[in-house]
Design an enzyme around this catalytic site. Structure first.
Site, PDB file in Angstrom:
ATOM      1  NE  ARG A  10       3.079  -6.457  -1.536  1.00 56.07           N
ATOM      2  CZ  ARG A  10       4.042  -7.185  -0.954  1.00 56.07           C
ATOM      3  NH1 ARG A  10       5.008  -7.708  -1.694  1.00 56.07           N
ATOM      4  NH2 ARG A  10       4.029  -7.389   0.343  1.00 56.07           N
ATOM      5  N   GLY A  11       4.948  -3.327  -0.079  1.00 52.15           N
ATOM      6  CA  GLY A  11       5.615  -3.810   1.126  1.00 52.15           C
ATOM      7  C   GLY A  11       6.257  -2.643   1.839  1.00 52.15           C
TER       8      GLY A  11
ATOM      9  CG  ASP B 258       1.807  -2.296   5.926  1.00 56.31           C
ATOM     10  OD1 ASP B 258       1.363  -3.419   6.220  1.00 56.31           O
ATOM     11  OD2 ASP B 258       2.338  -2.038   4.814  1.00 56.31           O
TER      12      ASP B 258
HETATM   13  C1  LIG Z   1       7.477  -6.449   5.102  1.00 53.63           C
HETATM   14  S1  LIG Z   1       6.076  -5.610   5.505  1.00 53.63           S
HETATM   15  C2  LIG Z   1       5.031  -5.919   4.159  1.00 53.63           C
HETATM   16  C3  LIG Z   1       3.617  -5.522   4.488  1.00 53.63           C
HETATM   17  O1  LIG Z   1       3.099  -4.726   3.421  1.00 53.63           O
HETATM   18  C4  LIG Z   1       2.005  -5.418   2.866  1.00 53.63           C
HETATM   19  O2  LIG Z   1       1.029  -4.561   2.369  1.00 53.63           O
HETATM   20  P1  LIG Z   1       0.983  -4.281   0.766  1.00 53.63           P
HETATM   21  O3  LIG Z   1       1.169  -5.602   0.082  1.00 53.63           O
HETATM   22  O4  LIG Z   1      -0.399  -3.675   0.562  1.00 53.63           O
HETATM   23  O5  LIG Z   1       2.100  -3.284   0.491  1.00 53.63           O
HETATM   24  C5  LIG Z   1       1.461  -6.224   4.027  1.00 53.63           C
HETATM   25  O6  LIG Z   1       0.754  -5.427   4.943  1.00 53.63           O
HETATM   26  C6  LIG Z   1       2.747  -6.743   4.598  1.00 53.63           C
HETATM   27  O7  LIG Z   1       2.672  -7.233   5.901  1.00 53.63           O
END
Ligand SMILES: CSC[C@H]1O[C@H](OP(=O)(O)O)[C@H](O)[C@@H]1O
EC number: 5.3.1.23
Length: 345
Positions: A48-49, A234
């Site tokens: 994720r990320g 994102d």
């Molecule tokens: C380095 S940006 C990571 C960004 O992504 C995360 O979302 P998720 O954990 O659902 O993939 C979150 O919005 C972070 O800020």
């Protein structure tokens, strides 16, 4: 620093990634050699990320091409399987960007696509380091403080990127400069990316921090316990509106009331110049039971229905700075429909 994603050529070609749903209790590595396994890893947030999704999007095209060779997929089937990777999560622009960046090389073969994917990962990693420096410079200049107290939301470290992080990268840079006093890490319900992942990374890096419930973040800000909020992103639209983990806009509103900077940090690959404003961003709605249960135990009554938007959009006029490796823009003070295009390079 534990990387989120890497490509291995042996013992067989694969994407190797750490299963983030198992952290911090266990460090379990996943070996991904099929599109099904990759789509599952993305949709369950094992990986994720936003920037990390860009990397697995690009490497996912290699996985699909190798699977096409072994399973005899025709071009149409390969394209459909690549689209499954591209569409596995809708909000982070990086996933589609990663797929689209390497897709044109498909006719030139696996080696060409893998080379493009590796170049993308290296570029995004270099972007992390540059934006971390620019962000630390901007924050110290804006606050006028020698050491700052930071609040951050979700996880934006190496686990979410292709190097050492975005918002986390700025935190790390401030720490390296001796300019970081304390980090307040939001736990980030419902999947606890902050409590499980950011705290794990801060602990490994020896950075003083506390974990707070998301509901404490606004009062932490209004009580004057922090000097700046730094979050990742994102999708950043042409005018600076920013989609990020749900709960981010609450920090922005509190920062505006408290008169402290609200900073968004992201590589330029997270900027979507093709989307004019945040109104057009698709917000991922996740399984409602992520809200009404936790760790396999129901927390709300059986009749309760969860509401589970995974992201929110912070309007550009609440954002003090968007920090990228191509430069810093200040949406709150220089609003413009094409603000991010000014640093597109
Ligand atoms: C380095 S940006 C990571 C960004 O992504 C995360 O979302 P998720 O954990 O659902 O993939 C979150 O919005 C972070 O800020």
């Amino acid at each position: 620093m534990v990387l989120a994603v890497e490509w291995l050529d042996s013992p067989r070609p694969m994407i190797r990634l750490i299963d983030q749903t198992r952290l911090p209790e266990a460090e379990v590595m996943l070996e991904v050699t099929t599109v099904d396994a990759l789509v599952d890893a993305i949709s369950t947030l094992a990986v994720r990320g936003a920037p990390a999704l860009g990397a697995v999007g690009a490497l996912g095209v290699v996985v699909a091409m190798l699977q096409a060779e072994t399973e005899g997929w025709d071009e149409a089937t390969l394209a459909a399987q690549v689209d499954r990777v591209r569409d596995a999560r809708p909000t982070a622009v990086n996933l589609a960007w990663g797929v689209d960046r390497v897709r044109p090389a498909i006719p030139m073969g696996v080696a060409a696509v893998l080379a493009e994917a590796r170049a993308l990962i290296a570029e995004d990693g270099a972007a992390n380091r540059e934006l971390s420096r620019l962000g630390a410079d901007w924050i110290l200049a804006r606050t006028g403080k020698e050491r700052v107290r930071v609040v951050t939301h979700c996880n934006t470290g190496a686990l979410a990127t292709t190097a050492w992080g975005t918002a986390y990268g700025i935190i790390h840079e401030l720490h390296d400069r001796g300019a970081l006093e304390m980090v307040y890490a939001d736990e980030t319900r419902p999947l606890l990316q902050g409590a499980r992942l950011t705290s794990w990374e801060l602990t490994q890096d020896g950075i003083d921090h506390v974990v707070q419930v998301d509901g404490a973040a606004s009062s932490t800000i209004l009580r004057g316990l922090v000097d700046v909020a730094i979050i990742g992103a994102d999708r950043i639209t042409a005018n600076g509106d920013t989609a990020n983990k749900v709960g981010s806009v609450a920090l922005a509103l509190a920062c505006r009331r408290a008169g402290i900077p609200f900073v968004v940090a992201a590589p330029f690959s997270t900027v979507d110049l093709g989307t004019p404003t945040g109104a057009e961003i698709v917000i991922e709605e996740r399984d409602p039971t992520e809200v009404t249960a936790f760790g396999g135990r129901r927390t709300a009554p059986p009749e309760a229905i969860g509401f589970n938007p995974a992201f929110d959009v912070t309007p550009h006029d609440l954002i003090s700075a968007v920090v990228t490796e191509r430069g810093v823009v200040e949406p709150a003070t220089t609003p413009h429909p094409e603000l991010l295009a000014r640093i597109a390079g």
